[in-house]
Design an enzyme around this catalytic site. Structure first.
Site, PDB file in Angstrom:
ATOM      1  N   GLU A  27       0.862  -1.189   0.000  1.00  0.00           N
ATOM      2  CA  GLU A  27       0.000   0.000   0.000  1.00  0.00           C
ATOM      3  C   GLU A  27       0.889   1.227   0.000  1.00  0.00           C
ATOM      4  OE1 GLU A  27      -3.175   0.512   2.842  1.00  0.00           O
ATOM      5  OE2 GLU A  27      -3.500  -1.638   2.962  1.00  0.00           O
TER       6      GLU A  27
HETATM    7  C1  BG6 Z   1      -4.478   1.487   5.365  1.00  0.00           C
HETATM    8  C2  BG6 Z   1      -5.502   0.395   5.205  1.00  0.00           C
HETATM    9  O1  BG6 Z   1      -4.521   1.906   6.682  1.00  0.00           O
HETATM   10  O2  BG6 Z   1      -4.600   2.666   4.689  1.00  0.00           O
HETATM   11  C3  BG6 Z   1      -6.508   0.620   4.103  1.00  0.00           C
HETATM   12  O3  BG6 Z   1      -4.942  -0.874   5.087  1.00  0.00           O
HETATM   13  C4  BG6 Z   1      -6.819   2.091   4.017  1.00  0.00           C
HETATM   14  O4  BG6 Z   1      -7.613  -0.182   4.371  1.00  0.00           O
HETATM   15  C5  BG6 Z   1      -5.545   2.846   3.652  1.00  0.00           C
HETATM   16  O5  BG6 Z   1      -7.843   2.385   3.137  1.00  0.00           O
HETATM   17  C6  BG6 Z   1      -5.707   4.326   3.447  1.00  0.00           C
HETATM   18  O6  BG6 Z   1      -6.381   4.903   4.517  1.00  0.00           O
HETATM   19  P1  BG6 Z   1      -7.699   5.741   4.295  1.00  0.00           P
HETATM   20  O7  BG6 Z   1      -8.208   5.999   5.629  1.00  0.00           O
HETATM   21  O8  BG6 Z   1      -7.267   6.962   3.581  1.00  0.00           O
HETATM   22  O9  BG6 Z   1      -8.589   4.896   3.483  1.00  0.00           O
END
Ligand code: BG6
Length: 478
Positions: free
Chosen positions: A376
């Site tokens: 991510e």
């Molecule tokens: C991470 C998670 O914390 O960040 C995701 O694994 C999440 O599920 C992503 O969507 C981004 O955070 P947000 O709150 O901007 O969606």
């Protein structure tokens, strides 16, 4: 070019944030399904009176529709294929397979959905990368069993993981057990199904829940390996550099303690296979009792460590113990810290730090010497459609270009990096705020925070940019 052959360029999503169809085909409710949308969602769910019932008159639930990936996954995967994705990270909703979580037999309809999703990826030569549990534990397990603090949940998870590996291991090589397992340090409802009513505020429960998750993750590794010898199963955590605010040793030490607690505790156990000796200090700091272990747990952990570290990287924080009153608190990805005066922030206050990614990759590699996978990364931003009908998201391209350059530098430094799956490759519902307007995608989805929109998909400028990055194995981003 430094990125290795077969580098897993791709994108990432989670079932509860994109599938929608929250009660279709026998699916049960998950913790995420009961979380109201809106920026206040964490304070809402943290209130003692919050009862985890679905109350449409009182709240909105954007996840219930998501972006309707459940019905539109073929169109979405075709777009991913057009970008040249080598991998697609998605999660399996536990409550589609076991609606309440404690059943003996799985819901066949749920399994069939993932058969189709996986086959659709394979059709285009896209490697599925599966997260077994991404913030979507069956709600029933959270409310009736107390979430992961209850040892029985290990058995339910074992049953769930067994079904998944038996069904999909021959098609899916890359897996992760728990999404952002360390996030429970701040918000245990998401990753531990530990809610206020069952004692989430007590850190003893959180450490107990972690222990059960470590055991469950080790069991998953054991089961997965018995199904397929070359399977790759990783842990998954948030990683964020937590810099000392200045060179005062007091802040250096505070930063070291915070990094241990947040960035290293869970991976120390899952990668090394045993608890670190600083556990004692950590428990003292959080006023928690040592987790209860059963006979055989330690051996299981030792023998079933993970193959790689998957992690999310969005931002860094600064730690200031000596003059915290002079620093602004920084918003962040489920963690606490103060604002770093050297960094700019996103519209949601997350501090943008590409060099921090190079630092993180080097730190993780130095500590563990196992392959790393950035599963991510990305910029949550508001996107506008201009009068020509285009979405010119140069800010996103700029963010990602700098992070990919940092990855490149880290690889040159000697880090073993497996792949990169930026978050929300197609717009989806934000986890921290339940908003659609916080967008990460290369693909725009016509839907607003109130649920209005056609759900039509549209390519942003970043779509073609990322396509070129993948086609050149990263070179176009340097
Ligand atoms: C991470 C998670 O914390 O960040 C995701 O694994 C999440 O599920 C992503 O969507 C981004 O955070 P947000 O709150 O901007 O969606």
């Amino acid at each position: 070019m430094s990125f290795k052959e077969g580098f897993l360029w791709g994108g990432a999503t989670a079932a509860n944030q994109c599938e929608g169809a929250y009660d279709a085909d026998g699916k049960g409710l998950s913790v995420a399904d009961a979380m109201p949308g809106g920026r206040q969602r964490f304070s809402v769910i943290s209130a003692p009176e919050f009862n985890w019932e679905i109350e449409p008159d009182k709240y909105t639930y954007p996840n219930h529709v998501g972006i309707d990936h459940y019905h539109r996954f073929k169109e979405d995967i075709a777009l991913f294929a057009e970008m040249g994705f080598k991998s697609y990270r998605f999660s399996i909703a536990w409550s589609r397979i076991f609606p309440k979580g404690d059943e003996e037999t799985p819901n066949e309809k749920g399994l069939e959905f993932y058969d189709q999703l996986i086959d659709e990826c394979l059709k285009y030569g896209i490697e599925p990368v599966v997260t077994i549990s991404h913030y979507e534990m069956p709600l029933y397990l959270a409310k009736e069993y107390g979430g992961w603090k209850n040892r029985q949940v290990v058995d339910f998870f074992e049953r769930y993981a067994t079904i998944l590996f038996e069904r999909y291991a021959q098609k899916v090589k890359y897996w992760m057990t728990f999404n952002e397992i360390n996030s429970a340090m701040e918000f245990p409802a998401l990753s531990q199904g530990l809610i206020v009513a069952t004692g989430s505020e007590d850190y003893t429960n959180r450490f107990q829940a972690w222990h059960h998750q470590f055991v469950a993750s080790a069991l998953a590794v054991k089961i997965g390996k018995s199904q397929r010898s070359d399977i790759q199963i990783g842990c998954m955590q948030i990683y964020a550099p937590l810099y000392a605010f200045d060179c005062n040793p007091v802040n250096q030490f505070a930063s070291q303690l915070k990094q241990r607690a947040f960035d290293y505790f869970t991976s120390d156990v899952q990668v090394r296979g045993y608890y670190p000796t600083y556990l004692k200090q950590l428990l003292k700091e959080y006023d928690a009792e040592a987790p209860k272990m059963e006979e055989g747990d330690e051996e299981l952990l030792r023998e079933n460590t993970v193959d790689y570290i998957g992690f999310s990287y969005y931002m860094s924080m600064a730690i200031n113990e000596t003059s915290a009153e002079d620093s602004d608190p920084a918003a962040g990805n489920l963690m606490e810290g103060v604002r770093n005066p050297f960094l700019e922030s996103s519209e949601w206050g997350w501090q943008i730090d590409p060099l921090g990614l190079r630092i993180s990759l080097n730190d993780l590699w130095d500590r563990y010497q196992v392959p790393l996978f950035i599963v991510e990364n990305g910029l949550g931003a508001k996107d506008e459609i201009n009068k020509n009908g285009e979405i010119i998201d140069d800010y996103r391209i700029d963010y990602m270009q700098k992070h990919i350059a940092a990855m490149h530098d880290a690889v040159e430094d000697g880090v073993d990096l497996m792949g990169y799956t930026p978050w929300g490759c197609i717009d989806l519902v934000a986890a921290s705020t339940g908003e659609m307007s916080k967008r990460y995608g290369f693909i725009y989805v016509d839907l607003d925070d109130e649920g209005n929109g056609t759900l039509d998909r549209k390519k942003k400028k970043s779509f073609d940019w990322y396509k070129e990055v993948i086609a050149t194995n990263g070179e176009a981003s340097l």
